[in-house]
Write an enzyme that holds these catalytic residues in place. Structure first.
Site, PDB file in Angstrom:
ATOM      1  N   SER A  88       0.815  -1.204   0.000  1.00 12.17           N
ATOM      2  CA  SER A  88       0.000   0.000   0.000  1.00 12.17           C
ATOM      3  C   SER A  88       0.856   1.265   0.000  1.00 12.17           C
ATOM      4  O   SER A  88       1.532   1.570  -0.966  1.00 12.17           O
ATOM      5  CB  SER A  88      -0.975  -0.052   1.187  1.00 12.17           C
ATOM      6  OG  SER A  88      -2.000   0.886   1.047  1.00 12.17           O
ATOM      7  N   ASP A  92      10.497   5.716  -9.893  1.00 16.62           N
ATOM      8  CA  ASP A  92      10.106   6.436 -11.105  1.00 16.62           C
ATOM      9  C   ASP A  92      10.902   7.726 -11.282  1.00 16.62           C
ATOM     10  O   ASP A  92      11.256   8.109 -12.404  1.00 16.62           O
ATOM     11  CB  ASP A  92       8.603   6.742 -11.075  1.00 16.62           C
ATOM     12  CG  ASP A  92       7.757   5.499 -11.271  1.00 16.62           C
ATOM     13  OD1 ASP A  92       8.283   4.510 -11.803  1.00 16.62           O
ATOM     14  OD2 ASP A  92       6.572   5.518 -10.872  1.00 16.62           O
ATOM     15  N   LYS A 150      -0.741  -4.477  -3.209  1.00  9.78           N
ATOM     16  CA  LYS A 150      -2.037  -3.970  -2.769  1.00  9.78           C
ATOM     17  C   LYS A 150      -2.169  -2.529  -3.255  1.00  9.78           C
ATOM     18  O   LYS A 150      -1.710  -1.586  -2.622  1.00  9.78           O
ATOM     19  CB  LYS A 150      -2.148  -4.055  -1.243  1.00  9.78           C
ATOM     20  CG  LYS A 150      -3.575  -4.043  -0.709  1.00  9.78           C
ATOM     21  CD  LYS A 150      -4.083  -2.646  -0.489  1.00  9.78           C
ATOM     22  CE  LYS A 150      -5.450  -2.635   0.179  1.00  9.78           C
ATOM     23  NZ  LYS A 150      -5.991  -1.279   0.367  1.00  9.78           N
TER      24      LYS A 150
END
Length: 709
Positions: free
Chosen positions: A470, A481, A495
């Site tokens: 999460s 990224d 998740k």
């Protein structure tokens, strides 16, 4: 894997204190009283409405879903296929394609009829099991038992079911016998255990039946949608508190056992280093009181027995997760206490990594969860605790300690506050997007770093594993990224969904519905759902995590992608990754710590996949001794590699853990932290080499340097 027994009792509960530990013993419920109430019919209407209108997945309540609900309901009630027979299934199959209409019309009679049939069969099986105790067993016969029957055929008839139970009782007897109990003690324990199974199912009331059925409906849609009846809702509210009291463990029911699902960092269970994920609680006692066998108990009642006032003592009888065949149990003693926020707060440690010209000082910042004291924040307190505030303070403290790099340790971090994950990312990047959220209507909202200031701009690594979920995945994905640092460890949990908790009425009578309303997406456009975040450098243990986490659920929402957000990458150069991987592989190939972790995971996987176990006493004892010997050999190889004395027996390990007292991390955790520090040290070295090469090239090409003096 071991199947769940009575999954309506598998609601995860954080153990808290407060109130008396005395159990209020419920009375048996007359089967004639098992019928749906008007409140439950209203709740069904509302649950169907919210799922139909607002769930992220487009849910068609049709015959296909009805069949899935039917199958899941049977799994919840008789997941190990030990009570119902094939003839029962044939008769109950009239509901297989009728439950969609029943839910739509709030007609729950069929669900209650199915439960009453299971209750009848449980009572019959208990009577049969107890009758077997008077006969005894021959443990010299070569036969085996199938413990996990979740995928086995249903018993063809009563005779087949009798044989299944003969072997089950024989196995229970053998386990207790191997743990040192006399035959008389075995009979007493098992008679009490089996009668309790009958007692517990007879005490299940219509709230229990309703919650079980509605959760079969909710769970058939996707894994994170569930219904919380009034009692479960009360425990859910308690578990959301930032200051907990008790032993600090989350439990669930599996195959009639109460199993440790999670140990809360900083809690008594964690600090004792004697209670681990997968351990099964078989007995509970208050201080010096009598140990009560709790196999077959309802989860809520085990929780009630473990709860107690701060400062009081609870003793637990544990069947260790890593000794499934031994039958040997250990007893642990815990003092209930307040689980303060500080116990779960970020903290740091400095690792010295040797290099050719000295050492790199690598700070490892451990973040067990993403937390924020919302109550203190709303009151306007200036010193409220939060993940971002604590990490910012640590980073500023490190400025004066000659730190060469920072590792953010998210091992086992299951998430928490989304705003904290976003703000934490902002400590390492300038202003920009961090995560995208798409709702059921396809609308995408981008959450951004609210603060343009960068607190730390140096070499960075993020350490993750299969349990990082999460909010952890959002932070790790953003760092990857932005190319801000190197991601290390195992593929994360996967998740990537957002849930809303809806009160179904003004009061607690109708309970709550938790359902999925949106999905997380990285700024690259990839979802964190299902696939998780893949590290740049994977540890050898990653091979055993391929089917873990969200990937283990058959009906998990799929991986998707959206348009990438606009962002600028940071300083980290991903061209270093191949070299870093090669250096890590060379190091890990000879590292006894990783060899120990890998071999432990493989051994656990082999046992988990084993379906049949011998009922021959000599063979079971041989298997037990072989497993213990292999584990002791693996453990001693690792201990010798870190300069610790080898052990003669596994019992010495338990004594050592008890006498050592609280420790910050386990051996496995330490191995991973040290290697993450090594990898970051490699990165620092490569970056410096490139910088020196670039400076040399710039110097050689500088016309002022080349001109004659």
């Amino acid at each position: 894997m071991m199947t769940r027994f009575f999954r309506q009792l598998s609601v995860v509960l954080v153990l808290l204190a407060g109130g008396s530990t005395a159990l209020a013993v419920p009375t048996a419920v007359d089967p004639s009283e098992l019928y749906p109430s008007e409140e439950q019919e209203r709740a069904t209407t509302l649950i169907h409405y919210f799922i139909d209108k607002f769930h992220y997945r487009d849910v068609q309540l049709d015959d296909e879903l009805s069949e899935r609900v039917f199958q899941r309901y049977l799994e919840n009630l008789d997941g190990n296929r030990s009570y119902l027979m094939a003839s029962d299934l044939e008769e109950l199959s009239r509901y297989r394609f009728a439950l969609d209409d029943a839910i739509r019309g709030s007609n729950l009679i069929g669900a209650f009829e199915i439960f009453k049939r299971v209750r009848q069969r449980v009572e019959e099986r208990v009577d049969h099991a107890i009758s077997l105790l008077d006969r005894g067993f021959d443990f010299t016969v070569d036969e085996d038992v199938r413990l996990d029957r979740s995928r086995a055929p249903w018993a063809a008839d009563r005779a087949a079911l009798d044989d299944i139970w003969r072997k089950r009782v024989k196995n229970d007897w053998l386990n207790l016998s191997l743990s040192g109990k006399s035959d008389e003690e075995v009979v007493d324990v098992l008679a009490s255990r089996y009668r309790r199974i009958e007692t517990r199912i007879s005490q299940l009331d219509r709230e229990d039946v309703f919650q079980t059925f509605i959760n079969a409906y909710a769970g058939a849609i996707e894994p994170h949608t569930s219904y919380l009846a009034r009692r479960a809702s009360d425990n859910f509210n308690i578990s959301m508190n930032l200051s907990l009291e008790g032993i600090g463990a989350a439990l669930q029911n599996e195959n009639e056992h109460t199993v440790i699902r999670r140990v809360i960092p900083g809690a008594p269970a964690d600090l004792s280093k004697s209670l681990f994920v997968g351990d099964r609680i078989t007995g509970v006692a208050q201080d010096e009181g009598e140990m009560v066998d709790v196999v077959g108990w309802r989860l809520a009642e085990v929780v009630d027995l473990i709860r107690g006032p701060k400062g009081s003592v609870v003793r637990l009888e544990i069947l260790p997760a890593d000794e499934p065949l031994s039958g040997s149990k250990r007893e642990i003693r815990l003092v209930r206490d307040t689980v303060k926020l500080e116990g779960r707060a970020a903290h740091r440690e400095i690792f010295e990594v040797p290099t050719e010209d000295g050492a790199h000082r690598i700070a490892v910042i451990r973040i067990p969860t993403f937390y924020s004291n919302l109550d203190a924040r709303s009151r306007g307190e200036e010193d409220f605790r939060s993940t971002t505030r604590d990490v910012r303070r640590i980073l500023r403290e490190l400025r004066g300690e000659n730190i060469n790099g920072v590792v953010i340790d998210l091992l086992g971090n299951s998430g928490g506050s989304l705003p904290e994950a976003i703000e934490l990312t902002g400590l390492f990047i300038s202003r920009g997007p961090v995560v995208q959220v798409r709702d059921s209507l396809g609308r995408v909202n981008i959450s951004r770093d609210p603060d343009p200031a960068i607190v730390y701009s140096g070499p960075l690594a993020v350490l993750v594993d299969r349990y990082s979920a999460s909010a952890s995945e959002i932070f790790a994905g953003a760092i990857q990224d932005y190319e801000r640092g190197v991601l290390i460890g195992e593929p994360t949990y996967g998740k990537g969904t957002v849930q809303r908790v809806e009160n179904l009425g003004n009061g607690p009578e109708l309970g709550k519905l938790k359902y999925t309303i949106a999905k997380f997406f990285r700024i690259s456009g990839d979802s964190t759902q299902l696939r998780g975040v893949t590290p740049d450098i994977e540890f050898p243990t990653a091979q055993t995590s391929a089917d873990k986490g969200e990937r283990s659920f058959e009906n998990a929402l799929p991986w998707e992608s959206v348009e990438p957000a606009r962002y600028d990458v940071a300083a980290f150069n991903p061209l270093y990754i191949p070299t870093l991987r090669e250096l890590h592989r060379d190091r890990a190939a000879d590292d006894l710590g990783f060899e120990y972790l890998r071999s432990e995971a493989e051994a656990a996987s082999r046992i988990d996949e084993q379906e049949h176990f011998s009922l021959n006493r000599a063979e079971r004892r041989r298997m037990r001794e072989q497993l213990d010997s292999e584990r002791l050999r693996r453990l001693n190889l690792y201990r010798e590699s870190v300069g610790e004395e080898p052990l003669s027996t596994l019992e010495e390990l338990s004594e050592e853990r008890r006498s050592a007292g609280p420790t910050e991390v386990s051996d496995a955790h330490r191995v991973k932290q040290e290697e993450a520090a090594n990898i970051l040290s490699d990165l620092i070295h490569l970056q410096r080499q490139q910088l020196m090469t670039q400076r040399s090239a710039d110097s050689e090409s500088d016309p002022l340097e080349m001109a004659p003096r």
